[in-house]
Design a protein around this motif. Structure first.
Motif, PDB file in Angstrom:
ATOM      1  N   GLU A  60      21.006  53.558 -60.439  1.00 35.29           N
ATOM      2  CA  GLU A  60      22.220  53.081 -59.773  1.00 35.29           C
ATOM      3  C   GLU A  60      22.629  54.006 -58.640  1.00 35.29           C
ATOM      4  O   GLU A  60      23.064  53.552 -57.576  1.00 35.29           O
ATOM      5  N   GLU A  61      22.468  55.331 -58.863  1.00 40.73           N
ATOM      6  CA  GLU A  61      22.808  56.302 -57.810  1.00 40.73           C
ATOM      7  C   GLU A  61      21.897  56.126 -56.596  1.00 40.73           C
ATOM      8  O   GLU A  61      22.344  56.203 -55.443  1.00 40.73           O
ATOM      9  N   ALA A  62      20.609  55.854 -56.863  1.00 37.67           N
ATOM     10  CA  ALA A  62      19.655  55.661 -55.764  1.00 37.67           C
ATOM     11  C   ALA A  62      20.012  54.398 -54.982  1.00 37.67           C
ATOM     12  O   ALA A  62      19.983  54.393 -53.738  1.00 37.67           O
ATOM     13  N   THR A  63      20.366  53.326 -55.700  1.00 39.41           N
ATOM     14  CA  THR A  63      20.742  52.073 -55.027  1.00 39.41           C
ATOM     15  C   THR A  63      21.987  52.282 -54.168  1.00 39.41           C
ATOM     16  O   THR A  63      22.045  51.836 -53.018  1.00 39.41           O
ATOM     17  N   LEU A  64      22.984  52.966 -54.727  1.00 35.90           N
ATOM     18  CA  LEU A  64      24.221  53.213 -53.991  1.00 35.90           C
ATOM     19  C   LEU A  64      23.962  54.081 -52.759  1.00 35.90           C
ATOM     20  O   LEU A  64      24.522  53.837 -51.677  1.00 35.90           O
ATOM     21  N   PHE A  65      23.093  55.088 -52.913  1.00 37.58           N
ATOM     22  CA  PHE A  65      22.752  55.966 -51.789  1.00 37.58           C
ATOM     23  C   PHE A  65      22.142  55.147 -50.646  1.00 37.58           C
ATOM     24  O   PHE A  65      22.532  55.292 -49.475  1.00 37.58           O
ATOM     25  N   THR A  66      21.180  54.293 -50.990  1.00 34.79           N
ATOM     26  CA  THR A  66      20.518  53.474 -49.964  1.00 34.79           C
ATOM     27  C   THR A  66      21.500  52.495 -49.337  1.00 34.79           C
ATOM     28  O   THR A  66      21.506  52.298 -48.117  1.00 34.79           O
ATOM     29  N   LYS A  67      22.354  51.887 -50.167  1.00 34.63           N
ATOM     30  CA  LYS A  67      23.344  50.939 -49.649  1.00 34.63           C
ATOM     31  C   LYS A  67      24.260  51.601 -48.627  1.00 34.63           C
ATOM     32  O   LYS A  67      24.478  51.072 -47.543  1.00 34.63           O
ATOM     33  N   GLU A  68      24.801  52.751 -49.002  1.00 37.57           N
ATOM     34  CA  GLU A  68      25.751  53.422 -48.114  1.00 37.57           C
ATOM     35  C   GLU A  68      25.095  53.867 -46.819  1.00 37.57           C
ATOM     36  O   GLU A  68      25.743  53.939 -45.783  1.00 37.57           O
ATOM     37  N   LEU A  69      23.806  54.142 -46.886  1.00 38.08           N
ATOM     38  CA  LEU A  69      23.116  54.675 -45.720  1.00 38.08           C
ATOM     39  C   LEU A  69      22.617  53.580 -44.776  1.00 38.08           C
ATOM     40  O   LEU A  69      22.723  53.719 -43.554  1.00 38.08           O
ATOM     41  N   VAL A  70      22.099  52.471 -45.327  1.00 40.90           N
ATOM     42  CA  VAL A  70      21.400  51.521 -44.451  1.00 40.90           C
ATOM     43  C   VAL A  70      21.889  50.086 -44.509  1.00 40.90           C
ATOM     44  O   VAL A  70      21.503  49.285 -43.641  1.00 40.90           O
ATOM     45  N   LEU A  71      22.710  49.693 -45.487  1.00 39.20           N
ATOM     46  CA  LEU A  71      23.074  48.279 -45.604  1.00 39.20           C
ATOM     47  C   LEU A  71      23.743  47.774 -44.328  1.00 39.20           C
ATOM     48  O   LEU A  71      24.711  48.346 -43.844  1.00 39.20           O
ATOM     49  N   GLN A  72      23.181  46.692 -43.787  1.00 38.65           N
ATOM     50  CA  GLN A  72      23.640  46.029 -42.559  1.00 38.65           C
ATOM     51  C   GLN A  72      23.595  46.939 -41.337  1.00 38.65           C
ATOM     52  O   GLN A  72      24.222  46.649 -40.314  1.00 38.65           O
ATOM     53  N   ARG A  73      22.833  48.026 -41.437  1.00 38.43           N
ATOM     54  CA  ARG A  73      22.624  48.897 -40.270  1.00 38.43           C
ATOM     55  C   ARG A  73      21.357  48.449 -39.532  1.00 38.43           C
ATOM     56  O   ARG A  73      20.473  47.819 -40.098  1.00 38.43           O
ATOM     57  N   GLU A  74      21.276  48.826 -38.262  1.00 38.90           N
ATOM     58  CA  GLU A  74      20.068  48.589 -37.472  1.00 38.90           C
ATOM     59  C   GLU A  74      19.107  49.742 -37.731  1.00 38.90           C
ATOM     60  O   GLU A  74      19.481  50.914 -37.611  1.00 38.90           O
TER      61      GLU A  74
END
Length: 910
Positions: free
Chosen positions: A579-593
């Motif tokens: 869950e921590e890994a998913t949250l890390f990736t979400k905060e970093l790249v979700l809907q980013r270019e």
């Protein structure tokens, strides 16, 4: 209008008539007024007083609607001047009066004095003295009051005042106009300039009858933007006031009735005119709102010309204090703490065209809906293929444009959130799905209201409410105005053009399509993408805008903790830190270019590769934060060293996935070099500059038009706002504009500042260098910075070529290359990377001949032998060409093979 009839005599009695006082509310004619008392807990009592012993002309009367044969009655001569004389003298003033006679019908006649006692000005005498009224016929002067009236009349006759002047007084008769044929044209013809007027009647607090001057139009004016409680007409003809209707009417009457005002005509509704009434003491519209006598109305507030926000603020003032009509008011956010009403948060995701997910300072996530707007939706019958699943983002017109607007503006940015209302949860019905509780707010960034920006571009519409529905945006009027502009300009949803269609292919899980697409993505190198969804720390869904497709993407080179999975009959728990890994990736790249490099695909049709966000490799970042381990497949990649060093640092910290790590003795492993084929993917470029060390700069042909457009716009901007000569102080490493010898301005970078007269600059779009005085430099406008368009000149070196160390030989080689390829289009293929710049092979665009091989054939360069197996075929071709040049003793080889055993001293090697 009422006027005096027969005069009554003076009341007898030793004490004389009783003196009474009141305030003049209205002047009915030259000889009749209405006086009122002081208000006590509501509108005060009032009574009509007719002046004794005198007569003034009758004012005009409009024919009754119920009598079609009746005609309008015009003014009698001098009737209107008499009324105006009294109006200007008495309205709002305190008077005292005595009642001398009362008829059986209840009509009262008496004397009126200006002031608090009978020592004040006698109004009847003043009227007669001005020639605006006459004594009643047959009246005998048998008392002092009548004697004075007779004297005043004689003086007026002698002075030829008023009706005693020459002529028949026709010039005092008004040409009253009760109707306007074209109200819209009438309003527009005044161009919202103030019109002088007299308020003749107050129907309720916000509707009046006004006499417009100087043309005597009698019109009904409704106050723009507000509505007061009204009087409801019953079936029997009686009127029932709504709560506070009488008080609101008195409030307006006591301030405006028969006052000189100015009216701004703003719009029309049926035959009624919408306007704003201005009085020297203030704006009645704002006062009514502030006192709680009126509410704002959406349908007319848009035409209010003096700032709708002032009306909303006045209404808010009354609401907060629960004044009058707001006595039972409860604010939509009354139950929220101040910190929950207004806060700053970071936008993490755009859910829809009207909803975002934000991260609060506490670390919690909250979904915010934009107040009072509706996202694009399918209109009419659903024309979608029933066998095809609806994808709202791509299938609903303008939904994608709206989402992209929000994504580009907000993702990763801090915004100001002001909660306007909480929409309670609603159950599902036959036509409407169930909704959970929604927090609706106004979201701003840099002072810009995001909802207003969306609406102004035609990417959302404004929700219409019932008038008593207070759950709406605090900037509702701005939203309505923005929608009106969008409709007028035909923007987005309001455009008459064909709606944009987004044909987006979803390759996720389609093995067959993925296989066909794989070579294309591999050849493309780094491709631009937008992260649409994050399934886990290393599994994402990407949208590739250039290819208009959706793919599932797995991060290469790492082993990320697996998340929980729902399997038939059981739920498989997730691995620790998934869950921590998913949250890390979400905060970093979700809907980013982002940029992705596709290397391969798995058997399920998922692409595997590397993802870069702001220059950082996501695989490396996950390993660095101890949320992933390095997978053995990373050994063959260019990022293996970075991954290993990141993993080593994470191991030392013993955190998360390495919390129980214990160092093991490391066995020495022999590196295994794998063979790979040479990649030949030539792209068109334009060669702009050749350097003295045989490096060269090129521009990508695909972005050439962008550069031309930027240069044209930049020069136009500079021409209209030229830099002040000598105002720019150059600093090393700074981007600027520089005037080249052709007199044109170009983008440049300062490389060295010797003095103001000697500044070394590098032209970033062409690759050439120059020394200029600072007077030929200027500040680079932000609109043309490298963020808008990166530097277009890229440096390369020839692969497999050893540059001659001898200066003359090197000059010959450079001259040959300048003649052959400078300012021409060529084809370029990157062969291998180097510390300085990439090494490439270059082909002529027409003949496809190898430029570097040509140099070797001409004896102008030597072969640099490399040991990689994928290059052996090319190296052999280059070596054969070198042997031919040597045999023919061309250029470098004109004295034979000069490379002796000690040639290393001179920079040559076999």
């Amino acid at each position: 209008m009422a006027s005096s009839a027969q005069s009554g005599g003076s009341s007898g009695g030793p004490a004389g008539p009783t003196v009474q006082r009141g305030i003049v509310k209205m002047v009915l004619s030259g000889c009749a007024i209405i006086v009122r008392g002081q208000p006590r807990g509501g509108p005060p009592p009032e009574r009509q007083i007719n002046l004794s012993n005198i007569r003034a002309g009758n004012l005009a009367r409009r024919a009754a609607v119920a009598q079609p044969d009746a005609k309008d009655t015009p003014d009698e001569p001098w009737a209107f001047p008499a009324r105006e004389f009294l109006r200007k003298k008495l309205i709002g003033k305190e008077v005292c009066f005595t009642i001398e006679n009362k008829t059986p019908q209840g009509r009262e006649y008496g004397m009126i004095y200006l002031g608090k006692d009978t020592n004040g000005e006698n109004i009847a005498e003043s009227l007669v003295a001005e020639g605006l009224a006459t004594r009643r016929e047959g009246m005998r002067a048998n008392n002092p009051e009548q004697n004075r009236l007779a004297e005043c009349e004689e003086q007026a006759k002698a002075s030829k005042k008023g009706m005693w002047s020459e002529g028949n007084g026709s010039h005092t008769i008004r040409d009253l106009k009760y109707t306007i044929e074209n109200p819209r044209h009438f309003v527009d013809s005044h161009h919202q300039k103030p019109v002088n007027a007299i308020i003749e009647h107050v129907r309720d607090g916000s509707v009046v009858r006004a006499l417009l001057l100087p043309d005597y139009y009698l019109v009904t004016v409704m106050l723009s933007g507000i509505k007061c409680p009204t009087f409801r007409r019953e079936a029997d003809g009686s009127e029932t006031p709504e709560p506070f209707a009488a008080e609101a009417k008195f409030f307006t009457e006591s301030r405006l009735l028969q006052r000189d005002v100015q009216i701004i005509l703003e719009s029309c509704h049926n035959q009624n005119i919408l306007g704003t009434i201005l009085h020297p003491n203030g704006n009645i519209t704002e006062l009514l709102l502030k006192e709680g006598f009126a509410r704002c109305v959406d349908w007319s507030i848009a035409v209010y010309t003096r700032g709708a926000e002032k009306l909303r603020a006045a209404e808010r003032f009354a609401k907060e204090r629960r004044l009058r009509i707001w006595r039972d008011y409860v604010a939509p956010t009354a139950n929220l703490d101040q910190k929950d009403k207004q806060f700053v948060a970071k936008v993490m995701q755009v859910l829809n065209a009207d909803a975002i997910v934000v991260k609060l300072n506490s670390g919690d996530y909250k979904t915010i809906h934009l107040s009072s707007i509706r996202p694009p939706r399918l209109e009419g019958e659903n024309t979608q293929d029933k066998n095809k699943k609806l994808r709202p983002l791509y299938d609903i017109p303008y939904m994608f444009e709206a989402r992209e607007f929000l994504r580009k503006k907000l993702i990763g940015k801090k915004v100001n959130v002001t909660v306007d209302y909480i929409r309670p949860a609603s159950p599902a019905t036959d036509t409407v799905p169930a909704f959970s509780e929604r927090t609706c707010a106004t979201v701003t960034i840099g002072g810009i209201n995001i909802a207003e920006a969306l609406v102004s571009k035609g990417l959302a519409t404004v929700i219409r409410y019932r008038q008593d529905d207070d759950q709406r945006s605090s900037h509702y009027d701005e939203l309505l105005a923005a929608e009106a502009r969008a409709i007028k300009n035909g923007k987005g949803l309001h455009s008459k053009k064909e709606v944009p269609i987004h044909r987006v292919a979803d390759i996720s899980g389609d093995t067959q399509k993925a296989k066909q697409f794989l070579p294309f993505l591999q050849r493309a190198g780094r491709s631009e993408a937008v992260v649409e969804y994050v399934f886990s720390g290393s599994r994402l869904k990407l949208y590739l805008p250039k290819e208009t497709c959706l793919i599932t993407f797995l991060l290469a080179g790492i082993e990320c903790p697996r998340g929980a999975r729902n399997l038939p009959g059981l739920v498989q728990e997730g691995e620790p830190f998934s869950e921590e890994a998913t949250l890390f990736t979400k905060e970093l790249v979700l809907q980013r270019e982002v940029e992705v490099e596709v290397e391969s695909m798995d058997k399920a049709g998922n692409f595997i590769g590397w993802l870069h966000i702001d220059g950082a490799n996501l695989s490396v970042l996950l390993v660095e934060h101890a949320l992933s381990k390095v997978h053995f497949t990373a050994e063959r990649s260019a990022y293996y060293k970075s991954l290993l060093s990141a993993e080593e640092a994470a191991k030392q910290k013993k955190e998360k996935v390495w919390a129980h790590y214990e160092e093991q003795p490391v066995e020495e492993l022999m590196p295994v070099l794998e063979e790979k084929e040479r990649s030949a993917s030539y792209k068109p470029v334009f060669v702009t500059e050749i350097t003295d060390d045989l490096h060269f700069y090129v521009q990508d042909v695909e972005t050439g038009t962008q550069l031309e457009k930027l240069m044209e716009n930049m020069r136009n901007d500079i021409a209209s706002h030229p830099p002040v000569e000598g105002s720019y102080a150059p600093r090393r490493g700074e981007f600027c504009i520089a005037k080249f010898v052709d007199g044109e301005w170009y983008r440049a970078r300062v490389e060295k500042v010797e003095s103001p007269a000697k500044v070394h600059v590098f032209y970033i779009d062409y690759g050439n260098r120059e020394i200029l005085p600072s007077t030929r430099l200027g500040t680079l406008p932000p609109a043309f910075s490298t963020r808008v368009l990166p530097a277009q000149a890229t440096e390369y070196a020839f692969a497999f070529i050893q540059v001659p160390q001898d200066e003359d030989a090197r000059t010959d080689a450079v001259d040959s290359v300048v003649r052959d390829i400078q300012n021409t289009q060529c084809l370029l293929n990157v062969e291998h990377l180097s510390a300085g710049c990439p090494h490439v092979t270059l082909q002529f665009a027409d003949s496809k001949g190898d430029v570097g091989l040509g140099l070797v054939k001409e004896g102008l360069g030597m072969v640099e032998v490399r040991k990689e197996k994928q290059f052996q075929k090319v190296i052999t071709e280059y070596l054969n060409a070198q042997e031919s040049a040597k045999s023919a003793r061309l250029n470098l080889w004109r004295y034979g093979d000069f490379r002796a055993d000690d040639a290393d001293e001179f920079g040559y090697s076999r």
